[in-house]
Design a protein around this motif. Structure first.
Motif, PDB file in Angstrom:
ATOM      1  N   ALA A 163       0.838  -1.197   0.000  1.00  0.00           N
ATOM      2  CA  ALA A 163       0.000   0.000   0.000  1.00  0.00           C
ATOM      3  C   ALA A 163       0.872   1.247   0.000  1.00  0.00           C
ATOM      4  O   ALA A 163       2.005   1.243   0.513  1.00  0.00           O
ATOM      5  CB  ALA A 163      -0.921   0.003   1.215  1.00  0.00           C
ATOM      6  N   LEU A 164       0.345   2.305  -0.594  1.00  0.00           N
ATOM      7  CA  LEU A 164       0.948   3.628  -0.495  1.00  0.00           C
ATOM      8  C   LEU A 164       0.250   4.372   0.634  1.00  0.00           C
ATOM      9  O   LEU A 164      -0.989   4.419   0.687  1.00  0.00           O
ATOM     10  CB  LEU A 164       0.785   4.399  -1.799  1.00  0.00           C
ATOM     11  N   LEU A 165       1.005   4.976   1.557  1.00  0.00           N
ATOM     12  CA  LEU A 165       0.430   5.642   2.718  1.00  0.00           C
ATOM     13  C   LEU A 165       1.234   6.890   3.048  1.00  0.00           C
ATOM     14  O   LEU A 165       2.340   7.084   2.526  1.00  0.00           O
ATOM     15  CB  LEU A 165       0.407   4.703   3.927  1.00  0.00           C
ATOM     16  N   GLU A 166       0.678   7.717   3.898  1.00  0.00           N
ATOM     17  CA  GLU A 166       1.358   8.919   4.348  1.00  0.00           C
ATOM     18  C   GLU A 166       2.197   8.611   5.581  1.00  0.00           C
ATOM     19  O   GLU A 166       1.740   7.939   6.511  1.00  0.00           O
ATOM     20  CB  GLU A 166       0.341  10.014   4.678  1.00  0.00           C
ATOM     21  N   CYS A 167       3.429   9.070   5.564  1.00  0.00           N
ATOM     22  CA  CYS A 167       4.309   8.899   6.716  1.00  0.00           C
ATOM     23  C   CYS A 167       4.685  10.286   7.266  1.00  0.00           C
ATOM     24  O   CYS A 167       4.639  11.265   6.534  1.00  0.00           O
ATOM     25  CB  CYS A 167       5.567   8.132   6.316  1.00  0.00           C
ATOM     26  N   PRO A 168       5.039  10.376   8.543  1.00  0.00           N
ATOM     27  CA  PRO A 168       5.189   9.251   9.476  1.00  0.00           C
ATOM     28  C   PRO A 168       3.866   8.694   9.974  1.00  0.00           C
ATOM     29  O   PRO A 168       2.869   9.394  10.010  1.00  0.00           O
ATOM     30  CB  PRO A 168       5.991   9.864  10.617  1.00  0.00           C
ATOM     31  N   LEU A 169       3.905   7.420  10.328  1.00  0.00           N
ATOM     32  CA  LEU A 169       2.722   6.751  10.883  1.00  0.00           C
ATOM     33  C   LEU A 169       2.593   7.091  12.369  1.00  0.00           C
ATOM     34  O   LEU A 169       3.577   7.016  13.133  1.00  0.00           O
ATOM     35  CB  LEU A 169       2.842   5.238  10.701  1.00  0.00           C
ATOM     36  N   ARG A 170       1.399   7.430  12.763  1.00  0.00           N
ATOM     37  CA  ARG A 170       1.149   7.790  14.156  1.00  0.00           C
ATOM     38  C   ARG A 170       0.072   6.871  14.714  1.00  0.00           C
ATOM     39  O   ARG A 170      -1.093   6.958  14.317  1.00  0.00           O
ATOM     40  CB  ARG A 170       0.720   9.247  14.254  1.00  0.00           C
ATOM     41  N   PRO A 171       0.438   5.964  15.593  1.00  0.00           N
ATOM     42  CA  PRO A 171      -0.567   5.056  16.180  1.00  0.00           C
ATOM     43  C   PRO A 171      -1.539   5.815  17.079  1.00  0.00           C
ATOM     44  O   PRO A 171      -1.175   6.787  17.746  1.00  0.00           O
ATOM     45  CB  PRO A 171       0.275   4.068  16.986  1.00  0.00           C
ATOM     46  N   ASN A 188      -0.784   0.272  17.895  1.00  0.00           N
ATOM     47  CA  ASN A 188       0.413  -0.490  18.276  1.00  0.00           C
ATOM     48  C   ASN A 188       0.218  -1.986  18.095  1.00  0.00           C
ATOM     49  O   ASN A 188       1.188  -2.736  18.015  1.00  0.00           O
ATOM     50  CB  ASN A 188       0.791  -0.186  19.724  1.00  0.00           C
ATOM     51  N   GLU A 189      -1.037  -2.437  18.038  1.00  0.00           N
ATOM     52  CA  GLU A 189      -1.335  -3.866  17.921  1.00  0.00           C
ATOM     53  C   GLU A 189      -1.466  -4.338  16.481  1.00  0.00           C
ATOM     54  O   GLU A 189      -1.273  -5.522  16.201  1.00  0.00           O
ATOM     55  CB  GLU A 189      -2.630  -4.203  18.671  1.00  0.00           C
ATOM     56  N   PHE A 190      -1.772  -3.440  15.546  1.00  0.00           N
ATOM     57  CA  PHE A 190      -1.930  -3.851  14.143  1.00  0.00           C
ATOM     58  C   PHE A 190      -1.900  -2.617  13.239  1.00  0.00           C
ATOM     59  O   PHE A 190      -2.056  -1.475  13.692  1.00  0.00           O
ATOM     60  CB  PHE A 190      -3.235  -4.632  13.931  1.00  0.00           C
ATOM     61  N   LEU A 191      -1.725  -2.885  11.950  1.00  0.00           N
ATOM     62  CA  LEU A 191      -1.764  -1.859  10.903  1.00  0.00           C
ATOM     63  C   LEU A 191      -2.706  -2.376   9.828  1.00  0.00           C
ATOM     64  O   LEU A 191      -2.468  -3.439   9.246  1.00  0.00           O
ATOM     65  CB  LEU A 191      -0.366  -1.612  10.322  1.00  0.00           C
ATOM     66  N   GLY A 196     -15.321  -1.498   5.640  1.00  0.00           N
ATOM     67  CA  GLY A 196     -16.621  -1.702   5.012  1.00  0.00           C
ATOM     68  C   GLY A 196     -16.782  -3.160   4.625  1.00  0.00           C
ATOM     69  O   GLY A 196     -16.867  -3.497   3.446  1.00  0.00           O
ATOM     70  N   GLY A 197     -16.848  -3.998   5.637  1.00  0.00           N
ATOM     71  CA  GLY A 197     -16.954  -5.431   5.399  1.00  0.00           C
ATOM     72  C   GLY A 197     -15.756  -6.162   5.939  1.00  0.00           C
ATOM     73  O   GLY A 197     -15.841  -6.995   6.845  1.00  0.00           O
ATOM     74  N   ASN A 198     -14.577  -5.889   5.404  1.00  0.00           N
ATOM     75  CA  ASN A 198     -13.325  -6.508   5.850  1.00  0.00           C
ATOM     76  C   ASN A 198     -12.201  -5.483   5.723  1.00  0.00           C
ATOM     77  O   ASN A 198     -12.298  -4.498   4.990  1.00  0.00           O
ATOM     78  CB  ASN A 198     -12.965  -7.732   5.000  1.00  0.00           C
ATOM     79  N   PHE A 199     -11.139  -5.788   6.464  1.00  0.00           N
ATOM     80  CA  PHE A 199      -9.902  -5.061   6.184  1.00  0.00           C
ATOM     81  C   PHE A 199      -9.350  -5.576   4.842  1.00  0.00           C
ATOM     82  O   PHE A 199      -9.269  -6.789   4.611  1.00  0.00           O
ATOM     83  CB  PHE A 199      -8.862  -5.300   7.273  1.00  0.00           C
ATOM     84  N   ALA A 200      -8.973  -4.666   3.980  1.00  0.00           N
ATOM     85  CA  ALA A 200      -8.336  -5.092   2.733  1.00  0.00           C
ATOM     86  C   ALA A 200      -6.995  -5.755   3.025  1.00  0.00           C
ATOM     87  O   ALA A 200      -6.608  -6.739   2.372  1.00  0.00           O
ATOM     88  CB  ALA A 200      -8.145  -3.897   1.808  1.00  0.00           C
ATOM     89  N   LEU A 201      -6.275  -5.239   4.027  1.00  0.00           N
ATOM     90  CA  LEU A 201      -4.998  -5.811   4.454  1.00  0.00           C
ATOM     91  C   LEU A 201      -4.774  -5.421   5.902  1.00  0.00           C
ATOM     92  O   LEU A 201      -4.920  -4.253   6.277  1.00  0.00           O
ATOM     93  CB  LEU A 201      -3.845  -5.290   3.584  1.00  0.00           C
ATOM     94  N   CYS A 202      -4.429  -6.398   6.728  1.00  0.00           N
ATOM     95  CA  CYS A 202      -4.191  -6.149   8.144  1.00  0.00           C
ATOM     96  C   CYS A 202      -2.968  -6.946   8.595  1.00  0.00           C
ATOM     97  O   CYS A 202      -2.925  -8.179   8.451  1.00  0.00           O
ATOM     98  CB  CYS A 202      -5.414  -6.541   8.980  1.00  0.00           C
ATOM     99  N   LEU A 203      -1.946  -6.252   9.156  1.00  0.00           N
ATOM    100  CA  LEU A 203      -0.707  -6.869   9.640  1.00  0.00           C
ATOM    101  C   LEU A 203      -0.713  -6.847  11.158  1.00  0.00           C
ATOM    102  O   LEU A 203      -1.050  -5.820  11.776  1.00  0.00           O
ATOM    103  CB  LEU A 203       0.514  -6.113   9.113  1.00  0.00           C
ATOM    104  N   ASP A 204      -0.308  -7.976  11.793  1.00  0.00           N
ATOM    105  CA  ASP A 204      -0.302  -8.017  13.255  1.00  0.00           C
ATOM    106  C   ASP A 204       0.945  -7.335  13.808  1.00  0.00           C
ATOM    107  O   ASP A 204       1.837  -6.910  13.071  1.00  0.00           O
ATOM    108  CB  ASP A 204      -0.427  -9.456  13.762  1.00  0.00           C
ATOM    109  N   GLU A 205       1.023  -7.226  15.135  1.00  0.00           N
ATOM    110  CA  GLU A 205       2.087  -6.450  15.765  1.00  0.00           C
ATOM    111  C   GLU A 205       3.464  -7.094  15.620  1.00  0.00           C
ATOM    112  O   GLU A 205       4.482  -6.415  15.754  1.00  0.00           O
ATOM    113  CB  GLU A 205       1.771  -6.237  17.245  1.00  0.00           C
ATOM    114  N   ASP A 206       3.522  -8.379  15.362  1.00  0.00           N
ATOM    115  CA  ASP A 206       4.809  -9.053  15.162  1.00  0.00           C
ATOM    116  C   ASP A 206       5.213  -9.122  13.685  1.00  0.00           C
ATOM    117  O   ASP A 206       6.309  -9.613  13.375  1.00  0.00           O
ATOM    118  CB  ASP A 206       4.751 -10.472  15.728  1.00  0.00           C
TER     119      ASP A 206
END
Length: 304
Positions: free
Chosen positions: A197-205, A244-247, A252-262
Motif C-alpha cells: 500500500a501507499l500511505l502517508e508517513c510518518p505513521l502515528r498510532p 500499536n497492535e496492528f496496521l 466496510g466489510g473486511n480489512f483489505a490488508l491487516c498486519l499483526d504487531e509481530d
C-alpha cells in the motif's frame, strides 16, 4: 647396250632379293609404336577406372564391397582464404565453416542478450538505493507509474525491513518518521504473492480505533499474474488504521490488508474502500517479509 641392260637388271634382282618378303613378319608392328602403347594404356586405365566406379550389374555382393570414392580436399579453400571482395564472396569457391566458431559466436550472442536484459533491469531500478526482496524491474516500473507526481523521480530509501531491523511493528512505526510524505509498504506471503500500500508517513498510532490517511492511499497486488492497483472508490474514507497492535487498510466489510504487531501473520479480504478482492494467496497467511520505502532526493535524505 645389252650388257648395260643386264647389269641394271642384275642390280634390281639383288635389291629385291635383299628386301623382306611380304609374308615375313614386319620388324615393328602397329601395336609396338609409342602412339599405340599410349592409346592402349589410356584405354586400359579408363576401362579399369569405369569398372572401379560403376560395378558390373547383376552381382549385389560386388556392389556392396565397392569402396567409396576418394575425396580430394586439396582444392578446398579455408574460410580465411575466401574473404569477400567488394562485399561479394569469390565465385566458385567452396567455403568450409568451423562449427565450433559458430557455436561460440552463438554463446557470445546469448551472453550479450543476457547482459542487455540485466542492464535494462538495472536501469529501470536505478531509483532503489538498496536491493529488495520483492520489487522486480517489472513491479518497479508499474509502481513508478502509479506514484503521485510529487515523488516521481525521487530516490527510494529502505526505511524498514524485517530482515534488517527485526520483526516488530513498533520498529516500523518508529522508522517511518525518518522521511515525511508518501511511503510505500511492500509485503509478501510464502506462496509468492506480493502486495502492499501507499500511505502517508510518518505513521502515528492511535489509542483507539480511528481511521486516518488521504485519498492518495492505494493498494496493489501481483496475485492476478500482473501487478494490479486498487484506488479508493469513494464509498467511505476508511483508508488506514494504525495502532500499536496492528496496521490495517480499508474497511466496510473486511480489512483489505491487516498486519499483526509481530509482522508474522496477516489477513486480507474484500473491502468497500478500495473495491478489492483478497490481495494474498489466502485470506489468512504468514508474512515472508515486510519493507517500508520512503521517497526523497539523496541530499535531502542524507541531511535529515
Amino acid at each position: 647396250m645389252h650388257a648395260l641392260k643386264d647389269k641394271v637388271s642384275q642390280k634390281l634382282s639383288n635389291l629385291f632379293a635383299d628386301s623382306p618378303s611380304q609374308s615375313a613378319s614386319p620388324r615393328f608392328s602397329n601395336s609396338d609404336s609409342p602412339k599405340a602403347k599410349l592409346s592402349s594404356s589410356v584405354g586400359k586405365s579408363l576401362s579399369s577406372y569405369f569398372s572401379f566406379v560403376v560395378p558390373q550389374s547383376g552381382n549385389d555382393d560386388e556392389l556392396e564391397s565397392c569402396p567409396p570414392l576418394p575425396i580430394r580436399t586439396d582444392s578446398y579453400e579455408s574460410i580465411e582464404n575466401c574473404k569477400p571482395e567488394n562485399g561479394q564472396s569469390k565465385a566458385g569457391t567452396f567455403i568450409s565453416i568451423d562449427e565450433d566458431k559458430e557455436s561460440s559466436k552463438g554463446g557470445e550472442l546469448a551472453k550479450g542478450e543476457i547482459g542487455n536484459d540485466y542492464l535494462e533491469e538495472v536501469k529501470q531500478m536505478r531509483e532503489l538505493t538498496e536491493s529488495s526482496v520483492f520489487i522486480t524491474a517489472n513491479l518497479c516500473e508499474f509502481l513508478q507509474a502509479s506514484l503521485p507526481n510529487i515523488v516521481r523521480g525521487c530516490k527510494w530509501f529502505l526505511l524498514y525491513s524485517t530482515l534488517k531491523h527485526g520483526i516488530s511493528l513498533r520498529t516500523l512505526l518508529r522508522r517511518s518518521g525518518e522521511l515525511p510524505g508518501p511511503c510505500l509498504l511492500v509485503a509478501g506471503d510464502k506462496q509468492g504473492a506480493v502486495f502492499g500500500a501507499l500511505l502517508e508517513c510518518p505513521l502515528r498510532p492511535t489509542p483507539k480505533r480511528k481511521y486516518q490517511g488521504t485519498s492518495q492511499t492505494f493498494l496493489f497486488t501481483t496475485i492476478y499474474g500482473e501487478p494490479r492497483i486498487f484506488r479508493p472508490t469513494g464509498a467511505n474514507r476508511y483508508y488506514l488504521m494504525c495502532m500499536n497492535e496492528f496496521l490495517a487498510f480499508g474497511g466496510g466489510g473486511n480489512f483489505a490488508l491487516c498486519l499483526d504487531e509481530d509482522l508474522l501473520k496477516a489477513t486480507s479480504g474484500p473491502s468497500e474502500t478500495f473495491g478489492n478482492e483478497c490481495l494474498a494467496s489466502s485470506t489468512e497467511f504468514e508474512l515472508k517479509n515486510v519493507e517500508l520505502w520512503g521517497f526523497a532526493h539523496a541530499s535531502q535524505y542524507l541531511s535529515s
